[in-house]
Scaffold this motif. Structure first.
Motif, PDB file in Angstrom:
ATOM      1  N   LYS A   1      12.264   5.102  -9.671  1.00 45.14           N
ATOM      2  CA  LYS A   1      13.211   4.397  -8.790  1.00 45.14           C
ATOM      3  C   LYS A   1      12.484   3.826  -7.574  1.00 45.14           C
ATOM      4  CE  LYS A   1      15.937   7.083  -6.478  1.00 45.14           C
ATOM      5  NZ  LYS A   1      17.085   7.966  -6.102  1.00 45.14           N
ATOM      6  N   SER A   2      11.582   4.605  -6.990  1.00 45.32           N
ATOM      7  CA  SER A   2      10.828   4.160  -5.819  1.00 45.32           C
ATOM      8  C   SER A   2       9.921   2.986  -6.171  1.00 45.32           C
ATOM      9  CB  SER A   2       9.994   5.327  -5.265  1.00 45.32           C
ATOM     10  OG  SER A   2      10.814   6.424  -4.946  1.00 45.32           O
ATOM     11  N   LEU A   3       9.274   3.060  -7.321  1.00 49.69           N
ATOM     12  CA  LEU A   3       8.390   1.976  -7.755  1.00 49.69           C
ATOM     13  C   LEU A   3       9.177   0.705  -8.060  1.00 49.69           C
ATOM     14  CD1 LEU A   3       6.012   4.047 -10.054  1.00 49.69           C
ATOM     15  CD2 LEU A   3       5.355   2.900  -7.927  1.00 49.69           C
ATOM     16  N   ASN A   4      10.381   0.853  -8.600  1.00 50.45           N
ATOM     17  CA  ASN A   4      11.239  -0.318  -8.825  1.00 50.45           C
ATOM     18  C   ASN A   4      11.549  -1.027  -7.520  1.00 50.45           C
ATOM     19  OD1 ASN A   4      11.698  -0.531 -11.641  1.00 50.45           O
ATOM     20  ND2 ASN A   4      13.048   1.238 -11.589  1.00 50.45           N
ATOM     21  N   ASN A   5      11.822  -0.236  -6.467  1.00 50.55           N
ATOM     22  CA  ASN A   5      12.077  -0.824  -5.157  1.00 50.55           C
ATOM     23  C   ASN A   5      10.863  -1.599  -4.666  1.00 50.55           C
ATOM     24  OD1 ASN A   5      14.649   0.315  -5.048  1.00 50.55           O
ATOM     25  ND2 ASN A   5      13.947   2.130  -3.948  1.00 50.55           N
ATOM     26  N   ILE A   6       9.689  -0.972  -4.775  1.00 55.76           N
ATOM     27  CA  ILE A   6       8.451  -1.616  -4.312  1.00 55.76           C
ATOM     28  C   ILE A   6       8.188  -2.888  -5.100  1.00 55.76           C
ATOM     29  CG2 ILE A   6       5.957  -1.333  -4.072  1.00 55.76           C
ATOM     30  CD1 ILE A   6       6.538   1.713  -3.784  1.00 55.76           C
ATOM     31  N   ASN A   7       8.438  -2.842  -6.404  1.00 58.28           N
ATOM     32  CA  ASN A   7       8.237  -4.027  -7.239  1.00 58.28           C
ATOM     33  C   ASN A   7       9.064  -5.196  -6.726  1.00 58.28           C
ATOM     34  OD1 ASN A   7       8.952  -5.883  -9.575  1.00 58.28           O
ATOM     35  ND2 ASN A   7       7.402  -4.610 -10.558  1.00 58.28           N
TER      36      ASN A   7
ATOM     37  N   ILE B   1      -2.987   8.939  -5.107  1.00 63.42           N
ATOM     38  CA  ILE B   1      -2.240  10.175  -5.319  1.00 63.42           C
ATOM     39  C   ILE B   1      -3.232  11.332  -5.382  1.00 63.42           C
ATOM     40  CG2 ILE B   1      -0.702  11.454  -6.860  1.00 63.42           C
ATOM     41  CD1 ILE B   1       0.341   8.779  -7.913  1.00 63.42           C
ATOM     42  N   PRO B   2      -3.016  12.393  -4.620  1.00 63.02           N
ATOM     43  CA  PRO B   2      -3.928  13.536  -4.672  1.00 63.02           C
ATOM     44  C   PRO B   2      -4.056  14.111  -6.081  1.00 63.02           C
ATOM     45  CG  PRO B   2      -2.473  13.726  -2.791  1.00 63.02           C
ATOM     46  CD  PRO B   2      -1.956  12.574  -3.614  1.00 63.02           C
TER      47      PRO B   2
ATOM     48  N   HIS C   1       3.592  18.842  -0.541  1.00 59.04           N
ATOM     49  CA  HIS C   1       3.702  17.976  -1.708  1.00 59.04           C
ATOM     50  C   HIS C   1       4.698  18.554  -2.709  1.00 59.04           C
ATOM     51  CE1 HIS C   1      -0.705  16.446  -1.000  1.00 59.04           C
ATOM     52  NE2 HIS C   1       0.145  16.067  -0.050  1.00 59.04           N
ATOM     53  N   CYS C   2       5.441  17.669  -3.370  1.00 58.47           N
ATOM     54  CA  CYS C   2       6.332  18.102  -4.442  1.00 58.47           C
ATOM     55  C   CYS C   2       5.569  18.276  -5.746  1.00 58.47           C
ATOM     56  CB  CYS C   2       7.449  17.081  -4.641  1.00 58.47           C
ATOM     57  SG  CYS C   2       8.587  16.938  -3.247  1.00 58.47           S
ATOM     58  N   TRP C   3       4.482  17.544  -5.920  1.00 56.60           N
ATOM     59  CA  TRP C   3       3.661  17.602  -7.124  1.00 56.60           C
ATOM     60  C   TRP C   3       2.317  16.946  -6.815  1.00 56.60           C
ATOM     61  CZ3 TRP C   3       2.122  12.807  -9.087  1.00 56.60           C
ATOM     62  CH2 TRP C   3       2.797  11.707  -8.545  1.00 56.60           C
ATOM     63  N   GLU C   4       1.364  17.126  -7.694  1.00 58.32           N
ATOM     64  CA  GLU C   4       0.060  16.479  -7.578  1.00 58.32           C
ATOM     65  C   GLU C   4      -0.475  16.202  -8.974  1.00 58.32           C
ATOM     66  OE1 GLU C   4      -1.541  18.789  -3.519  1.00 58.32           O
ATOM     67  OE2 GLU C   4      -2.407  19.230  -5.492  1.00 58.32           O
TER      68      GLU C   4
ATOM     69  N   ILE D   1       0.858  -1.188   0.000  1.00 57.67           N
ATOM     70  CA  ILE D   1       0.000   0.000   0.000  1.00 57.67           C
ATOM     71  C   ILE D   1       0.891   1.233   0.000  1.00 57.67           C
ATOM     72  CG2 ILE D   1      -1.804   1.273   1.218  1.00 57.67           C
ATOM     73  CD1 ILE D   1      -2.405  -1.398   2.726  1.00 57.67           C
ATOM     74  N   VAL D   2       0.667   2.127  -0.958  1.00 57.29           N
ATOM     75  CA  VAL D   2       1.395   3.403  -1.016  1.00 57.29           C
ATOM     76  C   VAL D   2       0.336   4.487  -1.180  1.00 57.29           C
ATOM     77  CG1 VAL D   2       3.271   4.692  -2.087  1.00 57.29           C
ATOM     78  CG2 VAL D   2       3.304   2.211  -2.145  1.00 57.29           C
ATOM     79  N   ALA D   3      -0.242   4.913  -0.073  1.00 62.13           N
ATOM     80  CA  ALA D   3      -1.374   5.837  -0.087  1.00 62.13           C
ATOM     81  C   ALA D   3      -0.924   7.248   0.252  1.00 62.13           C
ATOM     82  CB  ALA D   3      -2.458   5.376   0.892  1.00 62.13           C
ATOM     83  N   ASP D   4      -1.052   8.162  -0.704  1.00 67.00           N
ATOM     84  CA  ASP D   4      -0.681   9.564  -0.512  1.00 67.00           C
ATOM     85  C   ASP D   4       0.765   9.697  -0.036  1.00 67.00           C
ATOM     86  OD1 ASP D   4      -3.395   9.735  -1.026  1.00 67.00           O
ATOM     87  OD2 ASP D   4      -3.678  11.432   0.304  1.00 67.00           O
ATOM     88  N   VAL D   5       1.659   9.021  -0.731  1.00 70.51           N
ATOM     89  CA  VAL D   5       3.081   9.024  -0.388  1.00 70.51           C
ATOM     90  C   VAL D   5       3.935   9.559  -1.534  1.00 70.51           C
ATOM     91  CG1 VAL D   5       5.075   7.534   0.082  1.00 70.51           C
ATOM     92  CG2 VAL D   5       2.925   7.143   1.290  1.00 70.51           C
ATOM     93  N   LEU D   6       3.686   9.094  -2.750  1.00 70.54           N
ATOM     94  CA  LEU D   6       4.557   9.393  -3.882  1.00 70.54           C
ATOM     95  C   LEU D   6       4.669  10.884  -4.170  1.00 70.54           C
ATOM     96  CD1 LEU D   6       3.563   6.508  -6.323  1.00 70.54           C
ATOM     97  CD2 LEU D   6       5.515   6.611  -4.757  1.00 70.54           C
ATOM     98  N   GLU D   7       3.609  11.640  -3.885  1.00 71.05           N
ATOM     99  CA  GLU D   7       3.637  13.082  -4.144  1.00 71.05           C
ATOM    100  C   GLU D   7       4.573  13.831  -3.194  1.00 71.05           C
ATOM    101  OE1 GLU D   7       0.374  12.401  -1.135  1.00 71.05           O
ATOM    102  OE2 GLU D   7       1.082  11.407  -2.969  1.00 71.05           O
ATOM    103  N   HIS D   8       5.063  13.153  -2.159  1.00 73.49           N
ATOM    104  CA  HIS D   8       5.970  13.781  -1.203  1.00 73.49           C
ATOM    105  C   HIS D   8       7.434  13.685  -1.634  1.00 73.49           C
ATOM    106  CE1 HIS D   8       3.038  14.585   2.046  1.00 73.49           C
ATOM    107  NE2 HIS D   8       2.423  13.525   1.560  1.00 73.49           N
ATOM    108  N   ILE D   9       7.687  13.044  -2.771  1.00 75.37           N
ATOM    109  CA  ILE D   9       9.046  12.967  -3.296  1.00 75.37           C
ATOM    110  C   ILE D   9       9.052  13.544  -4.709  1.00 75.37           C
ATOM    111  CG2 ILE D   9       9.653  10.973  -1.888  1.00 75.37           C
ATOM    112  CD1 ILE D   9       9.202   9.180  -4.265  1.00 75.37           C
ATOM    113  N   PRO D  10      10.191  14.051  -5.194  1.00 78.95           N
ATOM    114  CA  PRO D  10      10.242  14.610  -6.547  1.00 78.95           C
ATOM    115  C   PRO D  10       9.791  13.587  -7.585  1.00 78.95           C
ATOM    116  CG  PRO D  10      12.224  15.180  -5.329  1.00 78.95           C
ATOM    117  CD  PRO D  10      11.477  14.182  -4.484  1.00 78.95           C
TER     118      PRO D  10
END
Length: 219
Positions: A112-118, A131-132, A177-180, A97-106
């Motif tokens: 790269k983050s998704l590769n780790n999760i995979n 993602i908001p 947030h870094c982006w939305e 579960i990655v809920a409202d997390v990815l927008e907090h990083i560039p």
């Protein structure tokens, strides 16, 4: 972005997140919890613990529930950044579960983050992502009591929003947030391209209040 203000969020304890609990959060939690129950995984990884509500609801229903968060104040099982690879998590989970997390990083760090999760997921493992999305939302209930969301792009419902989007060409986003989604730069196709490059396919996409919701599958 004010970096000092941005970094404040990583010092918050659980009480801060709980004090901010509102209907928008509960609505999002409902879809996440329902999806996990339907998937019925034995092992779940939650990245970004926040209020801890999702864990409280799901932990009794799974054999192993593991949390990872960058903030030690939230007492996760593993303190760490989603952008860093954690060898001890490799091939351990049937669902993440990655809920409202990815927008907090560039956004440049998303793939790269998704590769780790995979790598943490087992074959055909599922990933739940929210993602908001910066837009106007309308919630209505059908006669069969099923909630539905109707959305309008930001900038169409008030003069101020119209001025910011079409004259100044600047859409306000949360200062933490870094982006939305809908921020004038990042679109759904960009996010789903990152999903695909990291080895995921989209099983389902849905617009919820405030966020976009994906169910992904490791290929």
């Amino acid at each position: 972005m004010n970096k000092t203000k941005f970094d404040e969020q990583f010092k918050w304890n659980r009480g801060v997140w709980l004090s901010d609990l509102d209907f928008l959060n509960w609505y999002r939690y409902f879809f996440i919890i329902k999806e996990i129950i339907n998937i019925s995984p034995a092992n779940v990884l939650e990245i970004g613990t926040g209020s801890g509500i999702v864990k409280s609801c799901l932990q009794p229903n799974v054999a192993k529930y593991t949390t990872l968060d960058i903030s030690s104040n939230l007492a996760p099982d593993i303190v760490g950044d989603v952008r860093d690879f954690h060898k001890e998590l490799e091939d351990k989970f049937e669902c993440a579960i990655v809920a409202d997390v990815l927008e907090h990083i560039p956004f440049a760090d998303i793939e790269k983050s998704l590769n780790n999760i995979n790598s943490y997921l087992r074959d055909k493992g599922k990933l739940i992502v929210t993602i908001p999305h910066r837009r106007s939302n309308f919630l209505f209930m059908s006669p069969t009591y099923k909630p539905h969301v109707f959305t309008v792009p930001t900038g169409f419902l008030s003069f101020g929003a119209f001025y910011r989007r079409f004259i100044k060409r600047k859409i306000w986003i949360d200062p933490y947030h870094c982006w939305e989604m809908g921020d004038g730069r990042i679109k759904r196709k960009h996010v789903e391209s990152a999903f695909f490059k990291a080895g995921f396919i989209v099983d389902r996409f849905q617009k919820l209040l405030y966020v976009d919701f994906w169910v992904l599958r490791k290929t």
